[in-house]
Design a protein around this motif. Structure first.
Motif, mmCIF file in Angstrom:
data_model
loop_
_atom_site.group_PDB
_atom_site.id
_atom_site.type_symbol
_atom_site.label_atom_id
_atom_site.label_comp_id
_atom_site.label_asym_id
_atom_site.label_seq_id
_atom_site.Cartn_x
_atom_site.Cartn_y
_atom_site.Cartn_z
ATOM 1 N N LYS A 63 0.858 -1.155 -0.006
ATOM 2 C CA LYS A 63 0.055 -0.130 -0.110
ATOM 3 C C LYS A 63 0.766 1.313 0.041
ATOM 4 O O LYS A 63 0.621 2.154 -0.716
ATOM 5 C CB LYS A 63 -0.992 0.089 1.169
ATOM 6 N N GLY A 64 2.033 1.189 0.428
ATOM 7 C CA GLY A 64 3.019 2.434 0.730
ATOM 8 C C GLY A 64 2.521 3.275 1.728
ATOM 9 O O GLY A 64 1.111 3.310 2.313
ATOM 10 N N PRO A 65 3.324 4.130 2.115
ATOM 11 C CA PRO A 65 2.847 5.288 3.203
ATOM 12 C C PRO A 65 2.264 6.501 2.711
ATOM 13 O O PRO A 65 1.696 7.317 3.289
ATOM 14 C CB PRO A 65 4.438 5.440 3.840
ATOM 15 N N TYR A 66 2.098 6.529 1.338
ATOM 16 C CA TYR A 66 1.485 7.692 0.744
ATOM 17 C C TYR A 66 -0.003 7.531 -0.029
ATOM 18 O O TYR A 66 -0.145 6.444 -0.223
ATOM 19 C CB TYR A 66 2.597 8.710 -0.117
ATOM 20 N N TYR A 67 -0.773 8.607 0.005
ATOM 21 C CA TYR A 67 -2.146 8.350 -0.876
ATOM 22 C C TYR A 67 -2.429 9.602 -1.750
ATOM 23 O O TYR A 67 -1.882 10.647 -1.205
ATOM 24 C CB TYR A 67 -2.935 8.017 0.211
ATOM 25 N N VAL A 68 -3.182 9.608 -2.511
ATOM 26 C CA VAL A 68 -4.106 10.358 -3.217
ATOM 27 C C VAL A 68 -5.387 10.085 -2.956
ATOM 28 O O VAL A 68 -6.025 8.796 -3.164
ATOM 29 C CB VAL A 68 -3.755 10.707 -4.651
ATOM 30 N N ASP A 69 -6.452 10.976 -2.500
ATOM 31 C CA ASP A 69 -7.695 10.608 -2.254
ATOM 32 C C ASP A 69 -8.682 11.650 -3.178
ATOM 33 O O ASP A 69 -8.610 12.736 -3.005
ATOM 34 C CB ASP A 69 -8.125 11.087 -0.808
ATOM 35 N N PHE A 70 -9.151 10.971 -3.979
ATOM 36 C CA PHE A 70 -10.309 11.597 -4.973
ATOM 37 C C PHE A 70 -11.537 11.785 -4.283
ATOM 38 O O PHE A 70 -12.097 10.911 -3.891
ATOM 39 C CB PHE A 70 -10.382 10.886 -6.432
ATOM 40 N N ARG A 71 -12.153 13.252 -4.067
ATOM 41 C CA ARG A 71 -13.067 13.293 -3.136
ATOM 42 C C ARG A 71 -14.338 14.186 -3.930
ATOM 43 O O ARG A 71 -13.891 15.083 -4.850
ATOM 44 C CB ARG A 71 -12.747 14.084 -1.850
ATOM 45 N N ALA A 72 -15.465 14.080 -3.582
ATOM 46 C CA ALA A 72 -16.559 15.141 -3.854
ATOM 47 C C ALA A 72 -17.038 15.338 -2.664
ATOM 48 O O ALA A 72 -17.457 14.799 -1.755
ATOM 49 C CB ALA A 72 -17.366 14.395 -4.779
ATOM 50 N N ARG A 73 -17.894 16.662 -2.836
ATOM 51 C CA ARG A 73 -18.610 17.234 -1.727
ATOM 52 C C ARG A 73 -19.804 18.073 -2.130
ATOM 53 O O ARG A 73 -19.793 18.353 -3.331
ATOM 54 C CB ARG A 73 -17.728 18.151 -0.860
ATOM 55 N N THR A 74 -20.714 18.279 -1.195
ATOM 56 C CA THR A 74 -21.849 19.237 -1.580
ATOM 57 C C THR A 74 -21.351 20.326 -1.761
ATOM 58 O O THR A 74 -20.251 20.735 -1.122
ATOM 59 C CB THR A 74 -22.928 19.101 -0.631
ATOM 60 N N ALA A 75 -22.179 21.550 -2.445
ATOM 61 C CA ALA A 75 -21.831 22.861 -2.526
ATOM 62 C C ALA A 75 -23.084 23.668 -2.908
ATOM 63 O O ALA A 75 -24.197 22.911 -2.944
ATOM 64 C CB ALA A 75 -20.782 23.139 -3.593
ATOM 65 N N ALA A 76 -23.090 24.879 -2.851
ATOM 66 C CA ALA A 76 -24.143 25.568 -3.279
ATOM 67 C C ALA A 76 -24.830 25.201 -4.652
ATOM 68 O O ALA A 76 -25.922 25.603 -5.013
ATOM 69 C CB ALA A 76 -24.185 27.098 -2.997
ATOM 70 N N SER A 77 -23.952 24.833 -5.648
ATOM 71 C CA SER A 77 -24.518 24.575 -6.901
ATOM 72 C C SER A 77 -24.601 22.897 -7.022
ATOM 73 O O SER A 77 -25.297 22.309 -6.292
ATOM 74 C CB SER A 77 -23.351 25.153 -7.971
ATOM 75 N N GLY A 79 -21.911 20.725 -6.414
ATOM 76 C CA GLY A 79 -20.999 19.808 -5.983
ATOM 77 C C GLY A 79 -19.473 20.490 -6.356
ATOM 78 O O GLY A 79 -19.374 21.367 -7.243
ATOM 79 N N HIS A 80 -18.541 19.732 -5.636
ATOM 80 C CA HIS A 80 -17.215 20.203 -6.006
ATOM 81 C C HIS A 80 -16.239 18.834 -5.929
ATOM 82 O O HIS A 80 -16.507 17.985 -4.964
ATOM 83 C CB HIS A 80 -16.837 21.175 -5.033
ATOM 84 N N ALA A 81 -15.479 18.730 -6.789
ATOM 85 C CA ALA A 81 -14.289 17.749 -6.714
ATOM 86 C C ALA A 81 -13.005 18.144 -6.543
ATOM 87 O O ALA A 81 -12.628 19.284 -6.873
ATOM 88 C CB ALA A 81 -14.205 16.855 -7.942
ATOM 89 N N PHE A 82 -12.294 17.385 -5.603
ATOM 90 C CA PHE A 82 -10.985 18.000 -5.235
ATOM 91 C C PHE A 82 -10.080 16.638 -4.837
ATOM 92 O O PHE A 82 -10.493 15.544 -4.677
ATOM 93 C CB PHE A 82 -10.949 18.856 -4.247
ATOM 94 N N VAL A 83 -8.866 16.883 -4.655
ATOM 95 C CA VAL A 83 -8.251 15.594 -3.896
ATOM 96 C C VAL A 83 -7.426 16.191 -2.601
ATOM 97 O O VAL A 83 -7.041 17.294 -2.535
ATOM 98 C CB VAL A 83 -6.938 15.300 -4.819
ATOM 99 N N TRP A 84 -7.447 14.938 -1.674
ATOM 100 C CA TRP A 84 -6.536 15.132 -0.495
ATOM 101 C C TRP A 84 -5.390 14.502 -0.909
ATOM 102 O O TRP A 84 -5.401 13.143 -1.776
ATOM 103 C CB TRP A 84 -7.030 14.486 0.563
ATOM 104 N N TYR A 85 -4.135 14.700 -0.424
ATOM 105 C CA TYR A 85 -2.961 13.940 -0.853
ATOM 106 C C TYR A 85 -2.036 14.166 0.443
ATOM 107 O O TYR A 85 -1.918 15.277 1.172
ATOM 108 C CB TYR A 85 -2.344 14.356 -2.177
#
Length: 212
Positions: A63-77, A79-85
């Motif tokens: 798995k390794g000690p690092y990650y990229v997390d593809f995410r979506a959330r609600t918004a006033a329109s 929604g929004h897509a972004f990444v955590w890493y």
């Protein structure tokens, strides 16, 4: 006159379907929220397990000690897509996404033309109550350095936002493509995009970049 109005409304509705997020706070407020929330953030929802036919045992070292997390959330329109890493052993995360800079006027103008963008964390990106989808992929250290450098390069080379051509799903889609993942149609709701990204890749949990 009626036909012209109808066409304008139809075009506006189509553009709305492609929107990422309406800014609900200033960049200063968003950055302050990120600083406060980084002290509290934890690894949240796990990615959906892959189908039994494609699932395999993944060791901790793989798995390794690092990650990229593809995410979506609600918004006033829509929604929004972004990444955590970041690093799995650290609670703080880095956030990257593409949003229009400024107030509501900039967001509305972005349906018609290109407007200046912001590529860091936006309001709500660290709030679990807003989360609608998440797909996390793990990398080893060498690959993480390459991917994280690409994310920063993408941030630096994305000065504008437009609802139809340069939006949030396209931004995280570029990251996924660089990582060698299969990428779905980018013109869809952020939640659907992240779920499709996970499903198209069989829920795979690790990525190894090919040697250059």
């Amino acid at each position: 006159m009626t036909n012209r109005s109808d066409r304008w409304l139809a075009g506006f509705a189509l553009a709305a379907m492609l929107a990422c997020t309406m800014p609900s706070a200033s960049a200063h407020q968003a950055n302050k929220r990120v600083a406060d929330a980084n002290a509290l953030v934890t690894t949240d929802i796990a990615p959906r397990p892959a189908p039994q036919s494609t699932r395999r045992s993944v060791s901790r070292s793989e798995k390794g000690p690092y990650y990229v997390d593809f995410r979506a959330r609600t918004a006033a329109s829509w929604g929004h897509a972004f990444v955590w890493y970041g690093k799995t052993s650290e609670r703080a995360v880095d956030v990257a996404g593409l949003t229009p800079a400024g107030d509501t006027w900039s967001y509305m103008l972005g349906y018609l033309t290109w407007v200046p963008s912001e590529t860091g964390a936006s309001y709500g990106d660290l709030d679990p109550d807003y989360l609608t989808a998440s797909y996390r992929v793990y990398l080893n250290e060498a690959d993480a350095k390459r991917v994280f450098a690409y994310i920063k390069k993408l941030q630096a080379s994305s000065p504008v936002w437009n609802a139809e051509t340069t939006n949030c799903t396209g931004f995280i889609g570029d990251i996924a493509e660089y990582m060698g993942l299969k990428v779905p149609n980018r013109w869809q709701r952020p939640e659907n995009f992240v779920n499709s990204l996970r499903d198209m890749n069989g829920g795979r949990q690790t990525v190894r970049l090919s040697a250059e």
